[in-house]
Design an enzyme around this catalytic site. Structure first.
Site, PDB file in Angstrom:
ATOM      1  CB  THR A  81      -0.926   0.008   1.227  1.00  0.00           C
ATOM      2  OG1 THR A  81      -1.722  -1.183   1.228  1.00  0.00           O
ATOM      3  CG2 THR A  81      -1.838   1.219   1.214  1.00  0.00           C
ATOM      4  CD  GLN A 139      -4.800  -3.092   0.252  1.00  0.00           C
ATOM      5  OE1 GLN A 139      -4.370  -3.663  -0.744  1.00  0.00           O
ATOM      6  NE2 GLN A 139      -4.937  -3.699   1.415  1.00  0.00           N
ATOM      7  CD  GLN A 171      -8.888  -1.926  -0.216  1.00  0.00           C
ATOM      8  OE1 GLN A 171      -8.969  -2.611  -1.228  1.00  0.00           O
ATOM      9  NE2 GLN A 171      -8.647  -2.429   0.975  1.00  0.00           N
ATOM     10  CG  ASP A 172      -6.359   1.686   1.671  1.00  0.00           C
ATOM     11  OD1 ASP A 172      -7.433   1.746   2.286  1.00  0.00           O
ATOM     12  OD2 ASP A 172      -5.494   0.835   1.920  1.00  0.00           O
ATOM     13  CG  ASP A 194     -10.543   1.271   5.530  1.00  0.00           C
ATOM     14  OD1 ASP A 194     -11.613   1.477   6.131  1.00  0.00           O
ATOM     15  OD2 ASP A 194      -9.948   0.187   5.586  1.00  0.00           O
ATOM     16  NE  ARG A 207     -12.060  -0.755   7.999  1.00  0.00           N
ATOM     17  CZ  ARG A 207     -11.974  -1.929   7.371  1.00  0.00           C
ATOM     18  NH1 ARG A 207     -12.576  -2.989   7.875  1.00  0.00           N
ATOM     19  NH2 ARG A 207     -11.287  -2.040   6.250  1.00  0.00           N
ATOM     20  CD1 TRP A 233      -5.101  -0.456  10.945  1.00  0.00           C
ATOM     21  CD2 TRP A 233      -4.551   1.430   9.878  1.00  0.00           C
ATOM     22  NE1 TRP A 233      -4.024  -0.728  10.135  1.00  0.00           N
ATOM     23  CE2 TRP A 233      -3.675   0.403   9.475  1.00  0.00           C
ATOM     24  CE3 TRP A 233      -4.403   2.695   9.341  1.00  0.00           C
ATOM     25  CZ2 TRP A 233      -2.652   0.622   8.547  1.00  0.00           C
ATOM     26  CZ3 TRP A 233      -3.390   2.911   8.410  1.00  0.00           C
ATOM     27  CH2 TRP A 233      -2.521   1.889   8.022  1.00  0.00           C
TER      28      TRP A 233
END
Length: 374
Positions: A157, A191, A213-214, A235, A291, A293
């Site tokens: 990532t 990601q 994503q990300d 996220d 959320r 992490w």
């Protein structure tokens, strides 16, 4: 032989002397201990006072010395794909800046789509990317965590970012950052980061972050986002930064259930967290505001409009109930059908004026010492 009576007298005399000496020592030790405690208390308050005075002086002085010097010696270089500027690519322009740069370099970028993977190292501070407000340039890529790098191993990532900034004092104005890699639900390694910001004292004005994503890796440091649009599915704002998002638009593209933020504060003494003020949450699917992490994840939304896509629970502990008593998730004077739900998790907070105050201004990111007019 010493008579028994004399022996007893001697014993009593010695015992009395010992008790007197011991008592005197105890008194002295007690006095010394009291002095030690008193000194520490005074020293604590002195240090606390000195720290507060130092912060006041720093704020009064305005931007820090390095920033003032860089600003007073700023230069501008131009990038245009048609050859009308000093360089045709952003990469060429950045390569022209000497390492250990100490002056503000404004890279003015003409409209267009720039298919470049850009990395700004720690040694290249004071870089500003400036686009056209009417037709912002787009910097795009499509790397994902599962893509193989030059050495044949997956990028991960961290290295998937289209634009990665390790330098401090970075500014971006009117720029679109994009990672066009799609996210397929259930697949791993997808990601795809549009921008990773790892340097401190960075500011983004009127920027757009497109991804899935990300999207935005708010990795670490003090960061400010003003009037920015951030889009993604899972996220799409994540990391350990201490950042203020003001007047920003958060657009979900998820098809099922996902989370807007994944903040990674790993211990209670870490000065990190995300604060969203006067923002708007819209889009598709159903989303958690955040959320956890990290075990001590910290996110606050204030004066934010929340569309109906926000789940009634609001927040997720990512399946670890031990985090319920450690995270700091708060909402303050938010509005919209997704706000102020009675179904919120019991460990979320509805903040009072006093509790919200540290999060709703630039003092949250020490902005008085480094934010300058774009």
């Amino acid at each position: 032989m010493v008579p028994k009576f004399h022996f007893q007298v001697i014993i009593i005399f010695l015992l009395s002397s010992w008790l007197c000496i011991t008592s005197s020592l105890d008194t002295q030790i007690g006095a010394d201990f009291d002095k030690w405690v008193s000194w520490n208390v005074k020293n604590y308050y002195y240090e606390k006072k000195s720290t507060l005075e130092a912060k006041r002086n720093l704020v009064a002085a305005g931007p820090d010395l390095k920033l003032r010097q860089a600003e007073s010696n700023r230069i501008r270089i131009r990038v245009s794909q048609d050859g009308a500027g000093d360089f045709k690519t952003i990469t060429e322009a950045l390569n022209s800046v000497p390492l250990r740069n100490t002056r503000r370099v404004i890279v003015s970028i003409a409209p267009g789509v720039y298919r470049e993977k850009i990395m700004i190292p720690r040694t290249l501070a004071f870089i500003t990317l400036l686009g056209d407000g009417g037709d912002p340039p787009t910097i795009t890529g499509n790397d994902t965590a599962s893509f193989n790098g030059r050495d044949g191993t997956p990028l991960g990532t961290f290295q998937s970012a289209t634009v990665a900034v390790d330098a401090s004092y970075f500014v971006a104005i009117n720029i679109k950052f994009e990672n066009s890699a799609p996210h397929v639900i259930g697949r791993r390694g997808e990601q795809g980061v549009a921008l990773r910001i790892s340097g401190t004292k960075a500011a983004f004005y009127n920027c757009t972050f497109y991804g899935d994503q990300d999207t935005l890796y708010d990795h670490k440091g003090l960061h400010y986002f003003n009037n920015c649009s951030i889009q993604g599915s899972v996220d799409f704002i994540f990391g350990s930064g201490r950042s203020l998002y003001q007047n920003c638009y958060l657009n979900s593209t998820t098809k099922k259930v996902a989370s807007i933020t994944a903040q990674k504060r790993t211990n209670s003494s870490l000065e990190s967290g995300f604060s969203f003020k006067n923002c708007t949450i819209t889009g598709s699917g159903q989303v958690y505001l955040g959320r956890a992490w990290g075990d001590y994840s910290r996110v606050v939304f204030s004066y934010t409009y929340m569309d109906k896509i926000v789940l009634p629970k609001g927040w997720s502990d990512w399946g670890d109930q031990n985090r319920d008593s450690r995270v700091y998730y708060g909402e303050y004077k938010c509005s919209g059908p997704g706000a102020n739900s009675p179904g919120r998790v019991p460990w979320a907070r509805v903040l009072t004026d006093e509790e919200a105050e540290p999060f709703i201004g630039t003092q949250f990111i020490e902005g008085d010492t480094w934010l300058i007019s774009p």
